[in-house]
Design a protein around this motif. Structure first.
Motif, PDB file in Angstrom:
ATOM      1  N   TYR A  36      -1.872   5.831   5.171  1.00 48.52           N
ATOM      2  CA  TYR A  36      -3.267   4.173   5.147  1.00 48.52           C
ATOM      3  C   TYR A  36      -2.124   4.355   6.491  1.00 48.52           C
ATOM      4  CZ  TYR A  36      -5.255   3.159   0.962  1.00 48.52           C
ATOM      5  OH  TYR A  36      -5.811   3.428  -0.500  1.00 48.52           O
ATOM      6  N   GLN A  85       1.072   2.063  -3.474  1.00 48.54           N
ATOM      7  CA  GLN A  85      -0.728   1.163  -4.682  1.00 48.54           C
ATOM      8  C   GLN A  85      -1.316   1.983  -3.767  1.00 48.54           C
ATOM      9  OE1 GLN A  85      -2.005  -2.973  -5.751  1.00 48.54           O
ATOM     10  NE2 GLN A  85      -1.495  -3.380  -3.685  1.00 48.54           N
ATOM     11  N   SER A  86      -2.538   2.264  -3.961  1.00 48.05           N
ATOM     12  CA  SER A  86      -4.437   2.468  -3.665  1.00 48.05           C
ATOM     13  C   SER A  86      -4.901   1.496  -2.949  1.00 48.05           C
ATOM     14  CB  SER A  86      -4.779   3.983  -4.538  1.00 48.05           C
ATOM     15  OG  SER A  86      -4.795   3.540  -4.926  1.00 48.05           O
ATOM     16  N   VAL A 121       0.594  -1.424   0.176  1.00 47.99           N
ATOM     17  CA  VAL A 121      -0.046   0.023   0.430  1.00 47.99           C
ATOM     18  C   VAL A 121       1.060   1.250   0.157  1.00 47.99           C
ATOM     19  CG1 VAL A 121      -1.740  -1.295   1.241  1.00 47.99           C
ATOM     20  CG2 VAL A 121       0.117   0.325   2.442  1.00 47.99           C
ATOM     21  N   GLU A 122       0.302   2.074  -0.158  1.00 52.39           N
ATOM     22  CA  GLU A 122       1.257   3.236  -0.712  1.00 52.39           C
ATOM     23  C   GLU A 122       1.665   4.444   0.782  1.00 52.39           C
ATOM     24  OE1 GLU A 122      -0.810   5.937  -3.623  1.00 52.39           O
ATOM     25  OE2 GLU A 122      -2.995   6.289  -2.460  1.00 52.39           O
TER      26      GLU A 122
END
Length: 667
Positions: free
Chosen positions: A555, A662-663, A551-552
């Protein structure tokens, strides 16, 4: 001095570098390798012209660079056109938006500005410099005052560091690699010369497109993968694999538009394509050239873990060859390797803090029951090396020496998952047939060079200082400390409240079989593919399967936990007879728990390539998605002894996802 002459066609072909390891002998200058498109700049008669590597005039595509180059002198310059990302690094993906546009509109010029990096000069005011040594040409280039030109610069050339040291700097700054150039070398237009040696941190390969397979799921209206080829030494077009990742929606549709008029009925390859790779394929004429990144080249010349980078209109299909094929050389077979090969982003086994040399491993084998072992420039006092830590079941027992060797040899693969993260240690100092215990606090006797992190939020009585593993030496120290199992945090430093992975844990119960686990893993595969989410599975070395989703930044753990929970609930509804949501083990009726609660600060899963506390020392190993369909797959299939063969054949499928921004799509 070289004689003066007017430049001709030969002068308008760039000199090319050979691929190889960083040279170790003296007499080299080192430049960084830039992720752009090569161009010669011709200034004559008051005008500027840009010529691509294959001789095409690309002047119209870069008007801002044409305007930036002064026209008061006649020059022929060699350089790279680049587009920079937000961090100031060349980004080939950005440059793709410009490479295919002959006359870019103002909106594109503003959205994707380009710059010109110059690194050589071939002619000044009618005088050829082709015969001059590299050092002289660089001095003449510096004297041109290029840094005063807008959008144009001369990146540094280093003569006071070794190529290996420069490669480490490139790695730290996430650049493409280095080019080492002999300081006495002359410029050889159009020739690939051993006087220039390029070492890439990410293997790039030009490929010929031979067709496409149909898409599935959310890509059902476009394509699934491209079939790729390259020429061997005899000029035959060989099939080298498929690529199905790295595409944007826009790129997919643009590719289909380019390929549709090129359809043909028969395969363009000069050898059969494996049936499972060519289901539903649409063949095309082999006239388009693209570029991919790949992680592994198999013994039969196939690219593994490929990622699409874009079309290369500046290349001709006939130019595209694979080095291993054109040289008639195949990578070493697994059985020929005594230790895992270096990962592909450590080309040629470049020495880094993660790499232990064969000589160092041999020195470990020569130690008696205890002794001082120097690894990575650190001296470690090792003890009880012949003590059995893992009893044998299908294999011979393993000693502390065996375990130490495992962690030293696998460091280039394992350290990237531990670097910049606190790590929890599962210690078994008396072997895995005795009870183990968790240790998080760094002991007072740990070496001073071991990196530490103090948790600013720890309450009294909680762990205050954690170890952070950033080298092979740190791994060796932990093995000697009896830490047989390593569990890194999901978040990194300094932003330890922000996870970089979302974790899916398929945790089987006492009445569950591995076949049940695989049913759920395949359902996750389908769901993630439908969502367009990049992820990779990993067998745990015990009974289960885990799936790691990058994940980017930005978060929170609440975000990733909520997302994994919603995804898991959707998957679980497909096979409710296999799944339980009970927290307590004694209430699960032996069913599988899809555990989304691991997405929390200081909740951890075992690291890839960590040993597990069981006979034969099974290892947690990332696998390809299609290996979920392998009838021989077991969660403990690979052990400390068999892992080197596995890595030689398959590499690490999870590694390309490290740091992928990554979203997560809404659920």
């Amino acid at each position: 001095m070289a004689t003066s002459r007017a430049h001709g066609d030969d002068e308008l072909r760039p000199m090319l570098a050979t691929a190889g390891r960083p040279p170790v002998d003296p007499g080299w200058a080192v430049e960084f390798k830039w992720d752009g498109v090569r161009a010669l700049v011709v200034v004559e008669g008051g005008s500027v012209r840009f010529v691509s590597r294959n001789g095409n005039d690309v002047t119209g595509g870069y008007p801002e660079l044409v305007a930036a180059v002064p026209t008061d002198r006649d020059l022929v310059l060699d350089g790279e056109i680049v587009a920079l990302d937000a961090a100031g690094r060349p980004d080939f993906g950005l440059l793709q938006h410009r490479m295919h546009v002959r006359t870019p509109p103002a909106t594109l010029l503003e959205a994707v500005p380009v710059e010109l990096y110059l690194f050589d000069v071939l002619r000044i005011d009618g005088g050829s410099l082709l015969g001059e040594p590299y050092d002289v040409r660089r001095r003449r280039l510096d004297e041109l005052g290029v840094d005063a030109w807008r959008r144009v610069s001369v990146p540094p050339s280093f003569t006071d560091v070794t190529p290996a040291q420069a490669l480490e700097v490139a790695r730290e700054h996430r650049l493409e690699g280095i080019v080492a150039k002999r300081r006495t070398s002359r410029y050889e237009p159009g020739r690939r010369s051993a006087a220039w040696v390029k070492t890439a941190l990410f293997h790039g390969q030009e490929v010929v497109l031979g067709g496409w397979t149909p898409g599935r799921g959310n890509r059902g209206s476009t394509l699934g993968s491209l079939l790729l080829g390259a020429h061997d030494a005899d000029g035959r077009l060989r099939y080298v694999g498929n690529v199905g990742t790295g595409f944007t929606e826009t790129a997919l549709r643009a590719l289909l538009d380019r390929m549709a008029p090129l359809r043909r009925t028969a395969s363009p390859f000069d050898e059969p394509v494996p049936r499972d790779q060519a289901r539903g394929v649409t063949w095309i004429e082999p006239c388009l050239v693209g570029e991919v990144e790949y992680r592994t080249l198999t013994h039969d010349g196939r690219l593994r873990h490929s990622v699409w980078r874009g079309l290369r209109p500046d290349r001709e299909p006939e130019e595209v060859v694979l080095p291993a094929l054109s040289a008639g050389v195949a990578p070493a077979r697994a059985e020929e390797r005594a230790a895992p090969p270096p990962p592909d982003d450590e080309p040629g086994g470049t020495l880094t803090p993660d790499t232990v040399t064969p000589e160092e491993l041999a020195a470990l084998d020569l130690l008696r029951r205890k002794g001082v072992w120097e690894v990575g420039g650190r001296e470690l006092a090792l003890t009880n090396l012949d003590k059995v830590l893992f009893p044998g079941r299908r294999e011979d027992p393993l000693t502390k020496r065996d375990v130490t060797r495992h962690y030293a040899a696998v460091a280039p693969y394992l350290v990237p998952y531990l670097r910049d993260r606190p790590v929890n240690l599962h210690r078994y100092p008396d072997g895995v047939d005795r009870p183990g215990f968790w240790q998080k606090e760094v002991p007072s006797h740990a070496p001073e060079w071991l990196r530490r992190w103090r948790n600013p939020e720890a309450d009294p009585g909680e762990t205050q200082v954690y170890a952070v593993v950033d080298s092979a030496a740190a791994l060796v120290w932990m093995a000697n400390f009896g830490a047989l199992e390593l569990h890194p945090w999901t978040s990194g430093l300094p932003e330890f409240h922000e996870p970089t992975w979302a974790l899916i844990d398929i945790d089987p119960g006492t009445n569950s079989t591995f076949a049940d686990v695989l049913v759920l893993a395949r359902l996750y595969r389908t769901a993630l593919d439908h969502l367009g989410v990049h992820a990779a599975p990993k067998v745990t070395g015990k009974r289960g399967v885990q799936i790691w989703v990058p994940v980017e930044p930005g978060y929170t753990f609440a975000d990733t936990r909520r997302w994994v929970e919603r995804l898991s609930k959707a998957v679980g509804r497909m096979v409710p007879e296999l799944v339980t949501w009970e927290w307590y083990t004694d209430r699960r009726s032996g069913l599988i728990r899809l555990d989304y609660t691991q997405n929390a600060i200081n909740k951890t899963l075992v690291a890839p390539f960590s040993a597990r506390p069981a006979p034969d020392a099974p290892v947690s190993v990332p696998i390809e998605w299609d290996e979920l369909d392998d009838e021989d797959l077991r969660p403990d299939r690979w052990t400390v002894r068999t892992l080197p063969d596995r890595l030689a054949a398959h590499g690490d499928p999870l590694r390309p996802l490290i740091g992928l921004p990554q979203s997560l799509p809404p659920l």
